[in-house]
Design a protein around this motif. Sequence first.
Motif, PDB file in Angstrom:
ATOM      1  N   THR A 169      36.816   1.204 -26.212  1.00 37.40           N
ATOM      2  CA  THR A 169      37.293   2.244 -26.735  1.00 37.40           C
ATOM      3  C   THR A 169      36.411   2.782 -27.933  1.00 37.40           C
ATOM      4  OG1 THR A 169      39.674   1.420 -26.435  1.00 37.40           O
ATOM      5  CG2 THR A 169      39.445   3.219 -27.903  1.00 37.40           C
ATOM      6  N   PHE A 218      33.166   4.819 -27.132  1.00 40.71           N
ATOM      7  CA  PHE A 218      33.304   6.289 -26.644  1.00 40.71           C
ATOM      8  C   PHE A 218      34.576   6.928 -27.677  1.00 40.71           C
ATOM      9  CE2 PHE A 218      31.844   3.590 -22.924  1.00 40.71           C
ATOM     10  CZ  PHE A 218      30.873   4.450 -22.623  1.00 40.71           C
ATOM     11  N   PRO A 219      34.277   7.072 -28.762  1.00 37.53           N
ATOM     12  CA  PRO A 219      35.093   7.763 -29.701  1.00 37.53           C
ATOM     13  C   PRO A 219      35.663   9.137 -29.124  1.00 37.53           C
ATOM     14  CG  PRO A 219      33.066   7.629 -30.740  1.00 37.53           C
ATOM     15  CD  PRO A 219      32.829   6.894 -29.565  1.00 37.53           C
ATOM     16  N   GLU A 220      34.580   9.774 -28.719  1.00 38.36           N
ATOM     17  CA  GLU A 220      34.775  11.406 -28.302  1.00 38.36           C
ATOM     18  C   GLU A 220      36.017  11.330 -27.007  1.00 38.36           C
ATOM     19  OE1 GLU A 220      31.528   9.720 -25.472  1.00 38.36           O
ATOM     20  OE2 GLU A 220      32.173   9.369 -27.562  1.00 38.36           O
ATOM     21  N   ILE A 221      36.017  10.028 -26.185  1.00 37.46           N
ATOM     22  CA  ILE A 221      36.917   9.955 -25.074  1.00 37.46           C
ATOM     23  C   ILE A 221      38.327   9.591 -25.667  1.00 37.46           C
ATOM     24  CG2 ILE A 221      37.757   8.744 -23.203  1.00 37.46           C
ATOM     25  CD1 ILE A 221      34.704   8.468 -22.322  1.00 37.46           C
ATOM     26  N   ARG A 222      38.417   8.854 -26.672  1.00 38.18           N
ATOM     27  CA  ARG A 222      39.461   8.527 -27.253  1.00 38.18           C
ATOM     28  C   ARG A 222      40.223   9.784 -28.075  1.00 38.18           C
ATOM     29  NH1 ARG A 222      41.673   7.869 -32.237  1.00 38.18           N
ATOM     30  NH2 ARG A 222      43.158   6.265 -32.639  1.00 38.18           N
ATOM     31  N   GLU A 223      39.393  10.539 -28.806  1.00 39.36           N
ATOM     32  CA  GLU A 223      39.793  11.699 -29.488  1.00 39.36           C
ATOM     33  C   GLU A 223      40.302  12.817 -28.421  1.00 39.36           C
ATOM     34  OE1 GLU A 223      40.617  11.918 -32.675  1.00 39.36           O
ATOM     35  OE2 GLU A 223      39.695  10.092 -32.606  1.00 39.36           O
ATOM     36  N   ALA A 224      39.627  12.903 -27.171  1.00 41.18           N
ATOM     37  CA  ALA A 224      39.929  13.834 -26.109  1.00 41.18           C
ATOM     38  C   ALA A 224      41.366  13.453 -25.502  1.00 41.18           C
ATOM     39  CB  ALA A 224      38.984  14.009 -24.894  1.00 41.18           C
TER      40      ALA A 224
END
Length: 79
Positions: A55, A58-64
């Motif tokens: 997690t 990949f902060p951009e996946i978490r936010e998305a």
Amino acid sequence: MIWSLPEPMLTVAADSPALPAGWAAEPKWDGYRAQLALHSDGRVLLRSRQRTDMTSAFPEIREAALAQLPADTGLDGVM
């Protein structure tokens, strides 16, 4: 309540490229096989098939996921 993901779906070798009715397949050219879970309280978990927590990588996946997915969503795929 215990929050968990199902066991990851692993690939299996096939003798023929023909698929049974109702099945789908896709090649994995590159990337990571991962599971994503979005809990109703806003927790996001992105993990590898070996159960490594990815997690924070990949902060951009978490936010998305937080912005676009409904609560209590689970996804399994290649990213």
